[in-house]
Write an enzyme that holds these catalytic residues in place. Structure first.
Site, mmCIF file in Angstrom:
data_model
loop_
_atom_site.group_PDB
_atom_site.id
_atom_site.type_symbol
_atom_site.label_atom_id
_atom_site.label_comp_id
_atom_site.label_asym_id
_atom_site.label_seq_id
_atom_site.Cartn_x
_atom_site.Cartn_y
_atom_site.Cartn_z
ATOM 1 N N TYR A 81 0.807 -1.221 0.000
ATOM 2 C CA TYR A 81 0.000 0.000 0.000
ATOM 3 C C TYR A 81 0.840 1.270 0.000
ATOM 4 O O TYR A 81 0.302 2.370 -0.062
ATOM 5 C CB TYR A 81 -0.912 0.028 1.240
ATOM 6 C CG TYR A 81 -1.891 -1.107 1.335
ATOM 7 C CD1 TYR A 81 -3.016 -1.159 0.517
ATOM 8 C CD2 TYR A 81 -1.692 -2.144 2.247
ATOM 9 C CE1 TYR A 81 -3.922 -2.207 0.604
ATOM 10 C CE2 TYR A 81 -2.593 -3.200 2.339
ATOM 11 C CZ TYR A 81 -3.702 -3.222 1.513
ATOM 12 O OH TYR A 81 -4.599 -4.267 1.598
ATOM 13 N N TYR A 104 -6.036 -1.129 9.701
ATOM 14 C CA TYR A 104 -6.374 -0.637 8.377
ATOM 15 C C TYR A 104 -7.141 0.663 8.509
ATOM 16 O O TYR A 104 -7.630 1.030 9.581
ATOM 17 C CB TYR A 104 -7.134 -1.700 7.579
ATOM 18 C CG TYR A 104 -6.204 -2.791 7.116
ATOM 19 C CD1 TYR A 104 -5.441 -2.627 5.962
ATOM 20 C CD2 TYR A 104 -6.029 -3.950 7.867
ATOM 21 C CE1 TYR A 104 -4.547 -3.609 5.545
ATOM 22 C CE2 TYR A 104 -5.138 -4.929 7.465
ATOM 23 C CZ TYR A 104 -4.400 -4.750 6.309
ATOM 24 O OH TYR A 104 -3.509 -5.707 5.907
ATOM 25 N N ASN A 107 -10.028 1.928 7.853
ATOM 26 C CA ASN A 107 -11.370 2.061 8.423
ATOM 27 C C ASN A 107 -11.434 1.719 9.905
ATOM 28 O O ASN A 107 -12.502 1.803 10.513
ATOM 29 C CB ASN A 107 -12.383 1.215 7.631
ATOM 30 C CG ASN A 107 -12.059 -0.260 7.646
ATOM 31 O OD1 ASN A 107 -11.006 -0.672 8.112
ATOM 32 N ND2 ASN A 107 -12.966 -1.072 7.126
ATOM 33 N N ASP A 163 -5.870 11.858 2.439
ATOM 34 C CA ASP A 163 -6.202 12.087 1.036
ATOM 35 C C ASP A 163 -7.627 12.626 0.928
ATOM 36 O O ASP A 163 -8.483 12.307 1.752
ATOM 37 C CB ASP A 163 -6.063 10.792 0.238
ATOM 38 C CG ASP A 163 -6.927 9.667 0.792
ATOM 39 O OD1 ASP A 163 -6.773 9.316 1.982
ATOM 40 O OD2 ASP A 163 -7.778 9.138 0.048
ATOM 41 N N ASN A 218 -13.252 6.748 5.047
ATOM 42 C CA ASN A 218 -13.400 5.773 6.130
ATOM 43 C C ASN A 218 -12.479 6.035 7.314
ATOM 44 O O ASN A 218 -12.828 5.735 8.459
ATOM 45 C CB ASN A 218 -13.175 4.357 5.596
ATOM 46 C CG ASN A 218 -14.320 3.873 4.732
ATOM 47 O OD1 ASN A 218 -15.466 4.271 4.924
ATOM 48 N ND2 ASN A 218 -14.017 3.023 3.770
#
Length: 204
Positions: free
Chosen positions: A27, A83, A85, A110, A131
């Site tokens: 990622y 993660y 969320n 972002d 999220n």
């Protein structure tokens, strides 16, 4: 009294600066991970290296930003290792451990609805479907600062989820370092000089 100005000018506790992203090398260059990129640059500037934060599911760097002396600010830089969320839990654990008021939390993330490289700073507001912000707001409310890094909208019929989890394009990467550097400058200005000054200098 304006809480932002008061916090920037005379806060006793540290500021908690959170770069939002997803952990793992796959990622690392995703659009969704620009918050991690800004946090990494800020850590480099203060000469620190991210380390696991005890039991919290996050990595942190502690240090000071700004000019030496009373003008500097104590900061905790953080990258949640959950993660995106699920960011709220780790960030709130850090906030409580370091006794950071919500108004001294800065989320760097972002933003789809802003052109690539454009910055917008604000205090509070909605999550706009992000999220990571949704998770932070659920954990401790919405009155934290945001440094919104524009990534633009997906081209054509590409789904948003696919777009944010793709790497920046080759054309974007040519300018990415400059924009990440500018976002780090904006975070420092926000913490040292307050939201209004930072908005005047970096909002576009």
């Amino acid at each position: 009294m304006d809480v932002t100005t008061d916090a920037a000018a005379g806060a006793v506790g540290p500021w908690l600066i959170v770069g939002l992203g997803n952990p793992g090398p796959e990622y690392a260059m995703n659009r969704h991970n620009v918050g991690f990129m800004v946090a990494d640059l800020l850590a480099e500037r203060i000469g620190g290296r991210f380390k696991r934060a005890g039991k919290a599911q996050a990595q942190v760097v502690e240090g000071r930003i700004g000019p030496a002396g009373p003008g500097s600010r104590r900061v905790v830089l953080a990258k949640p290792m959950s993660y995106m969320n699920l960011s709220g839990g780790p960030v709130n654990a850090l906030r409580e451990f370091y006794k950071v008021p919500v108004a001294q939390v800065v989320a760097v993330h972002d933003e789809l609805d802003i052109d690539f490289g454009t910055l917008r700073l604000k205090l509070g507001g909605g999550d706009n479907g992000h999220n990571g912000l949704k998770s932070l707001t659920k954990a401790f409310g919405r009155e934290y600062h945001r440094v919104r890094f524009g990534i633009g909208r997906p081209p054509g019929r590409m789904q948003v989820a696919d777009f944010v989890l793709k790497d920046f394009s080759s054309a974007e990467r040519k300018e990415l370092d400059y924009f990440v550097d500018r976002a780090a400058d904006a975070v420092e200005c926000l913490v040292i000089e307050g939201l209004e000054r930072a908005q005047g200098s970096y909002n576009s």
